[in-house]
Design a protein around this motif. Structure first.
Motif, PDB file in Angstrom:
ATOM      1  N   ARG A 230      -3.402  -0.505  -9.847  1.00 43.51           N
ATOM      2  CA  ARG A 230      -4.715   0.101  -9.637  1.00 43.51           C
ATOM      3  C   ARG A 230      -4.663   1.527  -9.106  1.00 43.51           C
ATOM      4  O   ARG A 230      -5.463   2.359  -9.494  1.00 43.51           O
ATOM      5  CB  ARG A 230      -5.547  -0.737  -8.666  1.00 43.51           C
ATOM      6  N   SER A 231      -3.745   1.765  -8.149  1.00 40.57           N
ATOM      7  CA  SER A 231      -3.773   3.091  -7.527  1.00 40.57           C
ATOM      8  C   SER A 231      -2.401   3.513  -7.037  1.00 40.57           C
ATOM      9  O   SER A 231      -1.563   2.690  -6.674  1.00 40.57           O
ATOM     10  CB  SER A 231      -4.764   3.107  -6.349  1.00 40.57           C
ATOM     11  N   LEU A 232      -2.235   4.824  -7.041  1.00 38.35           N
ATOM     12  CA  LEU A 232      -1.045   5.452  -6.489  1.00 38.35           C
ATOM     13  C   LEU A 232      -1.530   6.627  -5.657  1.00 38.35           C
ATOM     14  O   LEU A 232      -2.239   7.498  -6.166  1.00 38.35           O
ATOM     15  CB  LEU A 232      -0.121   5.948  -7.609  1.00 38.35           C
ATOM     16  N   LEU A 233      -1.169   6.626  -4.385  1.00 45.55           N
ATOM     17  CA  LEU A 233      -1.500   7.716  -3.482  1.00 45.55           C
ATOM     18  C   LEU A 233      -0.198   8.304  -2.974  1.00 45.55           C
ATOM     19  O   LEU A 233       0.673   7.567  -2.498  1.00 45.55           O
ATOM     20  CB  LEU A 233      -2.334   7.207  -2.299  1.00 45.55           C
TER      21      LEU A 233
ATOM     22  N   LEU B  63       0.280   3.069 -15.483  1.00 44.69           N
ATOM     23  CA  LEU B  63      -0.714   2.863 -14.431  1.00 44.69           C
ATOM     24  C   LEU B  63      -2.051   3.489 -14.814  1.00 44.69           C
ATOM     25  O   LEU B  63      -3.090   2.835 -14.749  1.00 44.69           O
ATOM     26  CB  LEU B  63      -0.234   3.465 -13.105  1.00 44.69           C
ATOM     27  N   LEU B  64      -2.028   4.746 -15.230  1.00 46.30           N
ATOM     28  CA  LEU B  64      -3.273   5.458 -15.520  1.00 46.30           C
ATOM     29  C   LEU B  64      -4.036   4.860 -16.689  1.00 46.30           C
ATOM     30  O   LEU B  64      -5.253   4.991 -16.776  1.00 46.30           O
ATOM     31  CB  LEU B  64      -2.979   6.936 -15.775  1.00 46.30           C
ATOM     32  N   ARG B  65      -3.331   4.185 -17.564  1.00 41.22           N
ATOM     33  CA  ARG B  65      -3.986   3.583 -18.728  1.00 41.22           C
ATOM     34  C   ARG B  65      -4.208   2.083 -18.568  1.00 41.22           C
ATOM     35  O   ARG B  65      -4.629   1.420 -19.516  1.00 41.22           O
ATOM     36  CB  ARG B  65      -3.162   3.871 -19.978  1.00 41.22           C
ATOM     37  N   SER B  66      -3.949   1.562 -17.374  1.00 41.87           N
ATOM     38  CA  SER B  66      -4.027   0.111 -17.166  1.00 41.87           C
ATOM     39  C   SER B  66      -5.444  -0.415 -17.015  1.00 41.87           C
ATOM     40  O   SER B  66      -5.673  -1.612 -17.129  1.00 41.87           O
ATOM     41  CB  SER B  66      -3.196  -0.302 -15.946  1.00 41.87           C
TER      42      SER B  66
END
Length: 158
Positions: A25-28, A51-54
């Protein structure tokens, strides 16, 4: 539960790969210039793209203290920023944050790699630890709250 202490760069690299593979969902990220995270490596770039296209809510937010090295040496990341600007943001932190020494990589609010000093390999790896990650999510929010300059995928000039 034991929280692994990482004491060398190669173990840190393994942890980064492990965390990117867990991201749904997210990467910070808060880091000096992203060079140690090596998003230009094909496997890491593939994980970031995955991730960005999930899903429609997937997001990556990267905050750097110095955007210069990123702009000079990470063309794949900048190209991804161009293609996925609605889900990927890269912000250069304001100058008064250059003294902040830690480096944060937080995945889905549940997993994290916390480097105590950006120039040293010592770090803690948090896996499936949302309560422990909550403190670091707050720290990331404080850093984000300081503002900064969003990076674009292209450099403007005359």
């Amino acid at each position: 539960m034991s929280i692994p202490l990482i004491t060398d760069w190669s173990a840190g690299d393994v942890a980064i790969d492990q965390l990117l593979a867990l991201a749904t969902r997210s990467l910070l990220v808060f880091d000096r210039d992203l060079s140690r995270l090596a998003f230009e490596r094909p496997q890491r770039m593939a994980e970031l793209v995955r991730l960005l296209r999930s899903g429609t809510q997937a997001r990556a937010e990267l905050i750097v203290q110095d955007a210069g090295p990123l702009q000079r040496t990470q063309p794949r990341l900048l190209a991804l920023l161009s293609r996925e600007s609605q889900r990927l943001s890269i912000i250069e932190a304001p100058a008064h944050l250059t003294g902040v020494a830690e480096s944060l990589l937080i995945v889905d609010g549940r997993h994290a790699l916390l480097r105590f000093h950006r120039d040293q390999p010592r770090a803690r790896l948090l896996l499936d630890a949302p309560q422990d990650c909550a403190r670091w999510l707050q720290r990331f929010a404080e850093i984000r709250g300081e503002g900064g300059t969003p990076l674009g995928a292209t450099t403007l000039g005359l």
